[in-house]
Design a protein around this motif. Structure first.
Motif, PDB file in Angstrom:
ATOM      1  N   GLU A   1      19.405  21.849  23.027  1.00 11.49           N
ATOM      2  CA  GLU A   1      19.838  20.767  22.145  1.00 11.49           C
ATOM      3  C   GLU A   1      18.625  19.998  21.607  1.00 11.49           C
ATOM      4  N   GLU A   2      17.725  19.684  22.495  1.00 10.25           N
ATOM      5  CA  GLU A   2      16.592  18.834  22.127  1.00 10.25           C
ATOM      6  C   GLU A   2      15.661  19.542  21.140  1.00 10.25           C
ATOM      7  N   LEU A   3      15.475  20.840  21.323  1.00 12.82           N
ATOM      8  CA  LEU A   3      14.615  21.585  20.387  1.00 12.82           C
ATOM      9  C   LEU A   3      15.182  21.570  18.978  1.00 12.82           C
ATOM     10  N   MET A   4      16.505  21.747  18.862  1.00 14.80           N
ATOM     11  CA  MET A   4      17.068  21.781  17.518  1.00 14.80           C
ATOM     12  C   MET A   4      17.079  20.397  16.889  1.00 14.80           C
ATOM     13  N   VAL A   5      17.271  19.361  17.693  1.00 15.61           N
ATOM     14  CA  VAL A   5      17.169  17.997  17.158  1.00 15.61           C
ATOM     15  C   VAL A   5      15.760  17.785  16.595  1.00 15.61           C
ATOM     16  N   GLN A   6      14.766  18.216  17.358  1.00 21.96           N
ATOM     17  CA  GLN A   6      13.379  18.057  16.890  1.00 21.96           C
ATOM     18  C   GLN A   6      13.135  18.815  15.596  1.00 21.96           C
ATOM     19  N   ARG A   7      13.627  20.042  15.555  1.00 17.46           N
ATOM     20  CA  ARG A   7      13.433  20.855  14.354  1.00 17.46           C
ATOM     21  C   ARG A   7      14.064  20.178  13.144  1.00 17.46           C
ATOM     22  N   ASP A   8      15.297  19.703  13.315  1.00 12.99           N
ATOM     23  CA  ASP A   8      15.995  19.125  12.178  1.00 12.99           C
ATOM     24  C   ASP A   8      15.383  17.790  11.750  1.00 12.99           C
ATOM     25  N   ILE A   9      14.850  17.051  12.697  1.00 14.75           N
ATOM     26  CA  ILE A   9      14.153  15.817  12.315  1.00 14.75           C
ATOM     27  C   ILE A   9      12.976  16.160  11.404  1.00 14.75           C
ATOM     28  N   GLU A  10      12.271  17.221  11.729  1.00 10.74           N
ATOM     29  CA  GLU A  10      11.149  17.644  10.867  1.00 10.74           C
ATOM     30  C   GLU A  10      11.659  18.087   9.502  1.00 10.74           C
ATOM     31  N   LEU A  11      12.822  18.727   9.459  1.00  4.26           N
ATOM     32  CA  LEU A  11      13.380  19.152   8.175  1.00  4.26           C
ATOM     33  C   LEU A  11      13.846  17.954   7.351  1.00  4.26           C
ATOM     34  N   VAL A  12      14.330  16.923   8.028  1.00  2.00           N
ATOM     35  CA  VAL A  12      14.705  15.692   7.316  1.00  2.00           C
ATOM     36  C   VAL A  12      13.449  15.051   6.730  1.00  2.00           C
ATOM     37  N   ARG A  13      12.399  15.046   7.505  1.00  2.00           N
ATOM     38  CA  ARG A  13      11.137  14.476   7.027  1.00  2.00           C
ATOM     39  C   ARG A  13      10.677  15.211   5.765  1.00  2.00           C
ATOM     40  N   LEU A  14      10.845  16.517   5.772  1.00  2.00           N
ATOM     41  CA  LEU A  14      10.396  17.339   4.648  1.00  2.00           C
ATOM     42  C   LEU A  14      11.270  17.160   3.414  1.00  2.00           C
ATOM     43  N   THR A  15      12.596  17.120   3.620  1.00  2.00           N
ATOM     44  CA  THR A  15      13.521  17.180   2.482  1.00  2.00           C
ATOM     45  C   THR A  15      14.073  15.827   2.068  1.00  2.00           C
ATOM     46  N   GLY A  16      14.112  14.875   3.002  1.00  2.00           N
ATOM     47  CA  GLY A  16      14.680  13.567   2.687  1.00  2.00           C
ATOM     48  C   GLY A  16      16.190  13.521   2.710  1.00  2.00           C
ATOM     49  N   CYS A  17      16.832  14.635   3.001  1.00  2.00           N
ATOM     50  CA  CYS A  17      18.303  14.646   3.032  1.00  2.00           C
ATOM     51  C   CYS A  17      18.796  14.101   4.370  1.00  2.00           C
ATOM     52  N   PRO A  18      19.808  13.215   4.352  1.00  2.00           N
ATOM     53  CA  PRO A  18      20.307  12.651   5.603  1.00  2.00           C
ATOM     54  C   PRO A  18      20.947  13.708   6.499  1.00  2.00           C
ATOM     55  N   VAL A  19      20.717  13.571   7.796  1.00  2.00           N
ATOM     56  CA  VAL A  19      21.350  14.448   8.781  1.00  2.00           C
ATOM     57  C   VAL A  19      22.021  13.595   9.856  1.00  2.00           C
ATOM     58  N   HIS A  20      23.218  14.021  10.189  1.00  2.00           N
ATOM     59  CA  HIS A  20      23.962  13.393  11.282  1.00  2.00           C
ATOM     60  C   HIS A  20      23.987  14.369  12.453  1.00  2.00           C
ATOM     61  N   PHE A  21      23.576  13.894  13.622  1.00  2.00           N
ATOM     62  CA  PHE A  21      23.556  14.753  14.811  1.00  2.00           C
ATOM     63  C   PHE A  21      24.861  14.601  15.578  1.00  2.00           C
ATOM     64  N   LEU A  22      25.572  15.703  15.688  1.00  2.00           N
ATOM     65  CA  LEU A  22      26.884  15.705  16.338  1.00  2.00           C
ATOM     66  C   LEU A  22      26.730  15.666  17.854  1.00  2.00           C
ATOM     67  N   HIS A  23      27.684  15.071  18.502  1.00  2.00           N
ATOM     68  CA  HIS A  23      27.821  15.049  19.971  1.00  2.00           C
ATOM     69  C   HIS A  23      26.529  15.270  20.758  1.00  2.00           C
ATOM     70  N   LEU A  24      25.603  14.326  20.621  1.00  2.00           N
ATOM     71  CA  LEU A  24      24.377  14.432  21.415  1.00  2.00           C
ATOM     72  C   LEU A  24      24.717  14.144  22.874  1.00  2.00           C
ATOM     73  N   SER A  25      24.159  14.966  23.745  1.00  2.00           N
ATOM     74  CA  SER A  25      24.593  14.885  25.142  1.00  2.00           C
ATOM     75  C   SER A  25      23.457  14.622  26.121  1.00  2.00           C
ATOM     76  N   THR A  26      22.237  14.505  25.606  1.00  2.00           N
ATOM     77  CA  THR A  26      21.139  14.216  26.536  1.00  2.00           C
ATOM     78  C   THR A  26      20.418  12.940  26.105  1.00  2.00           C
ATOM     79  N   ALA A  27      19.910  12.228  27.094  1.00  2.00           N
ATOM     80  CA  ALA A  27      19.194  10.981  26.814  1.00  2.00           C
ATOM     81  C   ALA A  27      17.997  11.262  25.916  1.00  2.00           C
ATOM     82  N   ARG A  28      17.339  12.402  26.145  1.00  2.00           N
ATOM     83  CA  ARG A  28      16.145  12.736  25.367  1.00  2.00           C
ATOM     84  C   ARG A  28      16.493  13.007  23.902  1.00  2.00           C
TER      85      ARG A  28
END
Lengths: 438, 330
Positions: free
Chosen positions: A210-237
């Motif tokens: 979960e955490e790896l994909m959150v990190q990846r998508d945060i980088e993609l948001v940084r690149l593209t500027g498109c908003p992303v909503h993270f569904l059902h996050l289940s870890t504190a990290r």
């Protein structure tokens, strides 16, 4: 719609403040809020004393199973379950059969939603058949009012496809939502990877996925500027990563699901497939971490991930059973549990269950194209009357054989929970009264 | 913690006390004698019905359980899964309910899914459920017959009997378990049994073949296999489970054998008194060298033949133990 309703003597929960007041609803709108209101002749009076009166809840994450698996749930039955839970609007997830990946199917669900007891919005698929390869017609679906897109159940695994989707969607004013689990790390996994899975001999789905994909998508948001909503996050990290990205100004939001802040991996010790869900029930420390994040206000929304399964399809060996559990009817009570049964903050409660998700789903009056009527408002004169009267102290025992939806796969059977929908008004109509569907 | 399996299910060894395990071992000793008679049958479970449900292929465990039940004079209902309605999509619950409707006292269940026997025990609470191996979770009777076989050998050497010795021969015994622990239900049961009896358990495996998180396990992970071998009283070799995808978890079988196989070279590290066990079926030349498997130190055949008395003991205790049938008539 011409009926008049007066909600008497409740604690009205505004965006930042509360007041004990009456709320008058006429012709689908709030006409008066105050300590001494003028009651329209013939108005139905609801005793709201001891209750919170706030905007109806909004669920960003409901699997309604129609079309394709109506034995488990339909749009109508899912909407009834949601109404009992205090929801005035829900977002239908696209992982139906076939998937909601084109305007024809989106229109079908919206049309069925018009017949339901509450408002039903739609999340469209990001890719065709949710296969993670070719972009679905995001623009055509957006033209029908779709504001959220997701391949939920499958995260978009291919970074290039996700980047393409974000780049394409960015100018449309929509938001992409991601189920974050890196599939190469969860392959074959059926519960949280850790000490319990090791002991039980069940294959694990690591928090890392979960955490790896959150990190990846945060980088993609940084690149593209498109908003992303993270569904059902289940870890504190994972939540901390989103918080950090938001602090840096990136347009990211996140939701948490009731089962991730009320149940931990130990529930799987019984091998009861009711407790199988993706992302899986995590460690006790992650459950505590999610709760702490909610209390701090670090989480944008509580979302149910309501996932009905017909009993015969869920009642299998743990590794063979499908993932997912019910959520709509009890999510608000479980939120009380997480926020504190004696000291839950009503403003935070409505932020998590209504105003936060309404903003993400773009169902507010201030949004460009709200659907049907506006949700998640301030409870003020002129607002569309989507109002819940919620008793925060009433307790009850969950009984899976007395639910409003079609399926029985609740993980809370037998649990005593606190908080109950006393009444629900949707677009000026009383849908739930005295805790019962009308 | 279960202090006796009399009248109970046998789903896992994780929650069995030392007394509960010793009781099974002592009961099995009595049945060893029955198996040496010319007429290998006692009327202990006469009129009782034991269903044998193997959803996963097995030869020795199935034969051993059914032989045990028959030697106790139980009627055996044997469901051949390949030819049953399970192939037609019948659920585990419906299969169990159907068998139960025929009137059974116990079900011996082998299933490819971890936890299936636990689930079945909730479906038919009036029936005793005996786990004959579930997924990667537990294989309780294998764990019991392993410690039983080791106790026999140690007792013979000490000129005592297993029953006399109780659990005393396990006190401080150095047990080393080698190989594919990640996928092994045998390892999970063996570790629980040895630890409950007082042995010191060490494990050795490539990192990818260890369970992800060993917190709370009564084991020490060995980094120097040769040193551990030198100090071992018992070496439990596990089957490399190629069918469970182990192939992706090690670079090659050859590399696994080189670093973790019980080769002729590596066996030289062992004390002369060391005992070697393997649950079978063996991958000769992979986790254990063919000649090593045939050494006197390897008690693999004894393990197989002890399968019957151990399973007789388990059936006797779980099934007859729930009634007032008095002393066992052997």
């Amino acid at each position: 719609m011409s009926e008049s309703i007066v909600l008497r003597g409740g604690t009205v929960v505004h965006t930042t403040t509360t007041e004990v007041a009456d709320v008058v609803i006429v012709d689908g709108r709030i006409s008066e809020v105050g300590a001494s209101v003028s009651v329209p002749p013939g108005a139905q009076q609801i005793d709201a004393r001891g209750c919170w009166v706030g905007p109806g809840f909004v669920d960003l994450h409901a699997h309604l199973r129609e079309p394709g698996n109506e034995a488990a749930e339909t749009i109508a039955s899912g909407a009834r379950a949601a109404a009992v839970g205090g929801y005035s609007a829900i977002v239908a997830m696209p992982n139906t059969e076939p998937a909601l990946d084109n305007p024809v199917l989106v229109r079908y669900v919206l049309d069925q939603g018009m017949l339901a007891v509450i408002d039903v919005a739609v999340a469209g698929a990001i890719t065709k058949n949710r296969a993670g390869e070719h972009l679905a017609p995001i623009g055509e679906m957006a033209a029908l009012g779709v504001r959220l897109f997701t391949d939920d159940g499958n995260g978009v695994q291919d970074a290039a496809v996700m980047r393409r989707a974000l780049t394409y969607a960015r100018p449309m004013g929509v938001r992409l939502a991601q189920h974050c689990e890196e599939a190469s790390l969860t392959m074959g996994g059926v519960m949280n990877e850790g000490v319990v899975s090791s002991r039980l001999g069940l294959s694990g789905r690591p928090a890392l996925a979960e955490e790896l994909m959150v990190q990846r998508d945060i980088e993609l948001v940084r690149l593209t500027g498109c908003p992303v909503h993270f569904l059902h996050l289940s870890t504190a990290r994972a939540i901390a990563l989103v918080l950090d990205a938001r602090a840096k100004g990136l347009p990211v939001t996140c939701e948490v699901a009731p089962h991730h802040f009320t149940l931990d991996e130990e529930a799987c010790e019984t091998f009861d497939p009711t407790f199988k869900v993706h992302p899986p029930l995590r460690s006790a420390s992650d459950v505590a971490g999610v709760r702490a994040a909610m209390r701090r206000g670090d989480v944008d929304a509580v979302a149910t991930d309501h996932a009905p399964h017909a009993h015969e399809t869920k009642d299998l060996a743990f590794d063979e059973a499908p993932a997912g559990m019910l959520g709509l009817e009890h999510a608000a009570s479980l939120t009380i549990e997480a926020l504190g049964t004696s000291d839950a903050n009503p403003v935070l409660f409505f932020q998590l269950l209504s105003r936060g998700p309404a903003a993400i789903a773009q169902l507010r009056a201030s949004d460009e194209r709200p659907r049907h009527s506006a949700h998640g408002g301030n409870v003020q004169v002129g607002d569309d009357a989507n109002i819940v009267v919620f008793d925060p102290v009433a307790t009850r025992v969950v009984d899976r054989h007395h639910l409003a939806g079609r399926s029985i796969n609740t993980p809370y059977h037998g649990r005593t929970i606190q908080g109950e929908t006393r009444a629900l008004v949707v677009a000026g109509t009383l849908v739930v009264e005295n805790g019962e569907l009308q | 913690m279960i202090t006796s399996i009399k009248g109970e299910n046998l789903l896992t060894l994780d929650d069995l006390s030392r007394d509960a395990i010793v009781e099974v071992l002592d009961t099995a000793e009595a049945f060893v004698e029955v198996n040496q008679r010319s007429i290998k049958k006692v009327p202990t479970l006469k009129g009782r019905v034991v269903a044998s449900l193997f959803f996963e292929e097995s030869t020795r465990t199935r034969l051993s359980f059914e032989t045990a039940a028959k030697r106790l004079s139980a009627d055996v209902l044997s469901l051949a899964v390949a030819s049953s309605s399970v192939k037609k999509g019948e659920s585990l619950r419906d299969t169990i309910t159907t068998i139960d409707a025929l009137g059974i006292d116990a079900v011996v269940l082998r299933h490819q899914s971890s936890g299936a026997p636990v689930q079945v025990s909730r479906m038919v609470p009036h029936v005793r459920v005996i786990n004959a191996g579930d997924g990667q979770h537990q294989h309780p009777t294998q764990g019991l017959l392993d410690v039983f076989s080791v106790r026999q050998v140690l007792a013979e050497r000490a000129n005592t009997t297993g029953v006399e010795s109780g659990a005393s021969l396990f006190e401080g015994l150095n047990v080393l378990i080698i190989g594919d622990l990640r996928h092994s239900r045998v390892a999970r049961s063996d570790i629980a049994a040895y630890a409950a009896l007082g042995a010191k358990v060490r494990v050795a495996a490539p990192g990818t073949l260890l369970p992800t998180d060993l917190e709370g396990w009564p084991v020490e992970v060995v980094t120097d296999l040769d040193e551990a071998l030198a100090g071992a009283d018992v070496v439990g070799v596990l089957r490399l489970q190629k069918e469970r995808g182990t192939g992706h978890l090690v670079p090659s079988l050859g590399e696994f054998t080189r670093f973790y196989g019980l080769t002729q070279e590596r066996v030289k590290q062992l004390q002369p008194t060391a005992i070697i066990t393997h649950p079978g079926p063996m991958n000769r030349g992979v986790e254990i060298d063919s000649l090593v498997a045939d050494m006197p130190a390897a008690i693999i055949e004894r393990q197989v033949s002890n399968g019957v008395p151990i399973r007789m003991a388990v059936l006797y205790l779980t099934v007859a133990g729930s009634s007032n049938q008095g002393a066992m008539s052997v």
